[in-house]
Design a protein around this motif. Structure first.
Motif, PDB file in Angstrom:
ATOM      1  N   ASP A   1       0.873  -1.174   0.000  1.00 22.96           N
ATOM      2  CA  ASP A   1       0.000   0.000   0.000  1.00 22.96           C
ATOM      3  C   ASP A   1       0.908   1.221   0.000  1.00 22.96           C
ATOM      4  O   ASP A   1       1.470   1.575   1.038  1.00 22.96           O
ATOM      5  CB  ASP A   1      -0.896  -0.010   1.249  1.00 22.96           C
ATOM      6  N   PHE A   2       1.083   1.809  -1.159  1.00 19.06           N
ATOM      7  CA  PHE A   2       1.980   2.956  -1.285  1.00 19.06           C
ATOM      8  C   PHE A   2       1.253   4.239  -0.902  1.00 19.06           C
ATOM      9  O   PHE A   2       0.030   4.331  -0.960  1.00 19.06           O
ATOM     10  CB  PHE A   2       2.487   3.075  -2.728  1.00 19.06           C
ATOM     11  N   GLU A   3       2.067   5.251  -0.582  1.00 18.16           N
ATOM     12  CA  GLU A   3       1.553   6.581  -0.211  1.00 18.16           C
ATOM     13  C   GLU A   3       2.264   7.581  -1.127  1.00 18.16           C
ATOM     14  O   GLU A   3       3.493   7.512  -1.263  1.00 18.16           O
ATOM     15  CB  GLU A   3       1.921   6.812   1.268  1.00 18.16           C
ATOM     16  N   SER A   4       1.509   8.477  -1.753  1.00 17.98           N
ATOM     17  CA  SER A   4       2.165   9.459  -2.652  1.00 17.98           C
ATOM     18  C   SER A   4       2.772  10.623  -1.861  1.00 17.98           C
ATOM     19  O   SER A   4       3.618  11.347  -2.388  1.00 17.98           O
ATOM     20  CB  SER A   4       1.157  10.021  -3.651  1.00 17.98           C
ATOM     21  N   PHE A   5       2.320  10.825  -0.649  1.00 13.50           N
ATOM     22  CA  PHE A   5       2.707  11.999   0.145  1.00 13.50           C
ATOM     23  C   PHE A   5       2.413  13.293  -0.633  1.00 13.50           C
ATOM     24  O   PHE A   5       3.121  14.289  -0.488  1.00 13.50           O
ATOM     25  CB  PHE A   5       4.183  11.937   0.566  1.00 13.50           C
ATOM     26  N   SER A   6       1.413  13.240  -1.530  1.00  9.29           N
ATOM     27  CA  SER A   6       1.033  14.378  -2.397  1.00  9.29           C
ATOM     28  C   SER A   6       2.186  14.853  -3.279  1.00  9.29           C
ATOM     29  O   SER A   6       2.229  16.032  -3.654  1.00  9.29           O
ATOM     30  CB  SER A   6       0.497  15.559  -1.572  1.00  9.29           C
ATOM     31  N   ASP A   7       3.097  13.963  -3.602  1.00 11.91           N
ATOM     32  CA  ASP A   7       4.257  14.302  -4.444  1.00 11.91           C
ATOM     33  C   ASP A   7       4.115  13.525  -5.750  1.00 11.91           C
ATOM     34  O   ASP A   7       4.202  12.295  -5.779  1.00 11.91           O
ATOM     35  CB  ASP A   7       5.545  13.926  -3.705  1.00 11.91           C
ATOM     36  N   HIS A   8       3.912  14.275  -6.849  1.00 12.65           N
ATOM     37  CA  HIS A   8       3.624  13.643  -8.146  1.00 12.65           C
ATOM     38  C   HIS A   8       4.693  12.647  -8.565  1.00 12.65           C
ATOM     39  O   HIS A   8       4.391  11.582  -9.107  1.00 12.65           O
ATOM     40  CB  HIS A   8       3.423  14.728  -9.217  1.00 12.65           C
ATOM     41  N   ARG A   9       5.960  12.964  -8.313  1.00 13.37           N
ATOM     42  CA  ARG A   9       7.019  12.057  -8.796  1.00 13.37           C
ATOM     43  C   ARG A   9       7.084  10.769  -7.956  1.00 13.37           C
ATOM     44  O   ARG A   9       7.450   9.707  -8.453  1.00 13.37           O
ATOM     45  CB  ARG A   9       8.369  12.769  -8.842  1.00 13.37           C
ATOM     46  N   ILE A  10       6.709  10.863  -6.705  1.00 12.22           N
ATOM     47  CA  ILE A  10       6.648   9.661  -5.861  1.00 12.22           C
ATOM     48  C   ILE A  10       5.492   8.781  -6.343  1.00 12.22           C
ATOM     49  O   ILE A  10       5.636   7.550  -6.489  1.00 12.22           O
ATOM     50  CB  ILE A  10       6.459  10.052  -4.374  1.00 12.22           C
ATOM     51  N   ALA A  11       4.347   9.391  -6.633  1.00 18.62           N
ATOM     52  CA  ALA A  11       3.183   8.619  -7.104  1.00 18.62           C
ATOM     53  C   ALA A  11       3.533   7.863  -8.384  1.00 18.62           C
ATOM     54  O   ALA A  11       3.252   6.665  -8.510  1.00 18.62           O
ATOM     55  CB  ALA A  11       1.998   9.557  -7.350  1.00 18.62           C
ATOM     56  N   MET A  12       4.161   8.547  -9.333  1.00 17.55           N
ATOM     57  CA  MET A  12       4.433   7.901 -10.633  1.00 17.55           C
ATOM     58  C   MET A  12       5.511   6.828 -10.503  1.00 17.55           C
ATOM     59  O   MET A  12       5.390   5.742 -11.088  1.00 17.55           O
ATOM     60  CB  MET A  12       4.810   8.961 -11.671  1.00 17.55           C
ATOM     61  N   ALA A  13       6.543   7.076  -9.711  1.00 14.15           N
ATOM     62  CA  ALA A  13       7.631   6.095  -9.560  1.00 14.15           C
ATOM     63  C   ALA A  13       7.088   4.786  -8.966  1.00 14.15           C
ATOM     64  O   ALA A  13       7.460   3.686  -9.413  1.00 14.15           O
ATOM     65  CB  ALA A  13       8.742   6.668  -8.672  1.00 14.15           C
TER      66      ALA A  13
END
Ligand code: S3P
Length: 427
Positions: free
Chosen positions: A378-390
């Motif tokens: 269960d990943f979390e983006s932390f509202s950071d677009h590059r984290i979400a995409m990676a």
């Protein structure tokens, strides 16, 4: 959202326009005389923040038939904004616009979202104040909100302690309004879109290795330009093609400016099968098609002068390292801590959730490839677009299901990311 997994990818895509270049097209167009017409503009939330700020200062910006048309009013044609300028999540908007605002005859203030209000602005306040600007952090914490008042600017020679294109560009833009020449030297050359584009708009710019100088008060003129595809967005497809076995992806129209192409070099050094075809120049920037085929990757060291050319791609490279054989060391990348999130922490946290072996350091990460131990998470983006995409790409290469909280933040730089990525899934 639920993320796709165990998916083979095949096909051809074109990634959206480059974010750095799209911001600059609006800003430079606004302070030039006449019309600037931009094709392949990135309609991500960050660049829309830039458009909103300049509309708020009286610049007419039309969006029609996939083009953006900026009705420039020259260096002194902006008008006092109605209220505080809102830069949203965009560090590029915040830092570059201050260079322009510092030279205006009106007062202004700017702020943005929770992330932007924690990002360091001292790095631009210091050189701008040395130029005579009247700019302050309203809370005195070196962050936005910022207040700017009219002041007479003088050219300076600024040796920047960080390799940051945002700092360099801010100082050069203030230099347009200063008395005398302004120059900026940086420890390692950062992305040079400002230098290339300002020269095309008519500024007098001289570049010598890591030093750029600009003369004040040029007559800037609007122009027609096409924005190349964003290599930072292409990076997710490069990684997906390499990591997911049986995949082959052609990514068309990717900007490969040598100050930005570190991802290609690092991925090849890891053993990635990457071809560049149809190499050409578009609006002064090198562009090509990139073809990637799935490959067995191995660990590498990423450090020193390589870092600025791949800084935004480090979360993706760290994911690739977790699937690679052997150890990857990422160092000299303390700048990661002051991006949209602390990307050392947010990348490492998600890597741990998928079972990877990662150690955080002061200026990077050490990742031991551990394919057998990796599992869905269960990943979390932390509202950071590059984290979400990676981590959406990581999920594709994992053998069991994953989910992502806050995946909608991809709209910052790539609103159609999931449509484009999942459109390539063949099985
Ligand atoms: C950018 C410069 C880089 C980069 C950012 C965009 C730009 O930031 O990380 O995503 O458009 O100038 P720094 O200048 O802080 O290194």
């Amino acid at each position: 959202m639920e993320l796709k997994h165990k998916a083979q990818l095949n096909g051809t895509i074109s990634v959206p326009g480059d974010k750095s270049i799209s911001h600059r097209a609006i800003m430079f167009g606004a302070v030039s005389e006449g019309i600037t017409e931009v094709t392949n503009f990135l309609r991500g939330a960050d660049c829309l923040s830039t458009i909103a700020c300049f509309r708020n200062m009286g610049i007419e910006i039309e969006e029609k038939d996939g083009r953006v048309v900026v009705h420039g009013k020259g260096l002194y044609g902006l008008r006092e904004p109605g209220g505080m300028l809102d830069v949203g999540n965009s560090g590029t908007t915040a830092r570059l616009i201050c260079g322009i605002l510092a030279g205006q005859a009106f007062a202004s203030s700017l702020s943005g979202d929770e992330s932007i209000r924690q990002r360091p602005m001292k790095r631009i306040l210091t050189p701008l104040c040395a130029m005579g600007a009247d700019i302050k952090s309203i809370k005195g914490n070196g962050c936005a909100p910022l207040a700017i008042h009219p002041a007479k600017l003088r050219g300076v020679s600024y040796a920047s302690p960080v390799a940051s294109a945002q700092v360099k560009s801010c100082v050069l833009l203030a230099g347009l309004y200063a008395e005398g020449e302004t120059s900026v030297t940086e420890p390692v050359l950062s992305r040079n879109h400002t230098e290339l584009m300002l020269a095309a708009f008519g500024a007098e710019i001289t570049v010598k290795e890591n030093a750029v100088s600009i003369l004040p008060k040029p007559k800037l003129h609007g122009l027609k330009m096409e924005v190349p595809g964003d290599i930072s967005s292409a990076a997710y497809f490069i990684a997906a093609g390499l990591l997911v076995s049986g995949s082959e992806i052609r990514i068309q129209n990717v900007g490969v400016n040598p100050t930005r192409d570190g991802i290609l070099k690092a991925a090849r050094a890891m053993g990635g099968n990457i071809k560049q075809q149809n190499i050409r120049v578009v609006s002064g920037e090198p562009v090509c098609d990139v073809v990637v085929t799935s490959s067995n990757l191995h660990g590498i060291v990423i450090e020193g002068e390589q870092i600025p050319a791949l800084i935004d791609e480090i979360p993706m490279l760290a994911v690739m390292a977790a699937f690679a054989q052997g150890t990857t060391v990422i160092r000299d990348a303390a700048e990661l801590k002051v991006k949209e999130t602390d990307r050392i922490r947010t990348t490492a946290e998600n890597l741990r959730r998928m079972g990877a072996d990662v150690t955080e350091t002061d200026d990077g990460m050490v990742i031991c490839g551990s394919l057998d131990r990796l599992h869905g998470a269960d990943f979390e983006s932390f509202s950071d677009h590059r984290i979400a995409m990676a981590f959406a790409v990581a999920a594709l290469a994992l053998k069991d299901a994953s989910s992502m909280r806050g995946a909608e933040c991809v709209t910052i730089s790539y609103p159609e990311f999931f449509r484009d990525l999942y459109g390539l899934v063949v099985s």
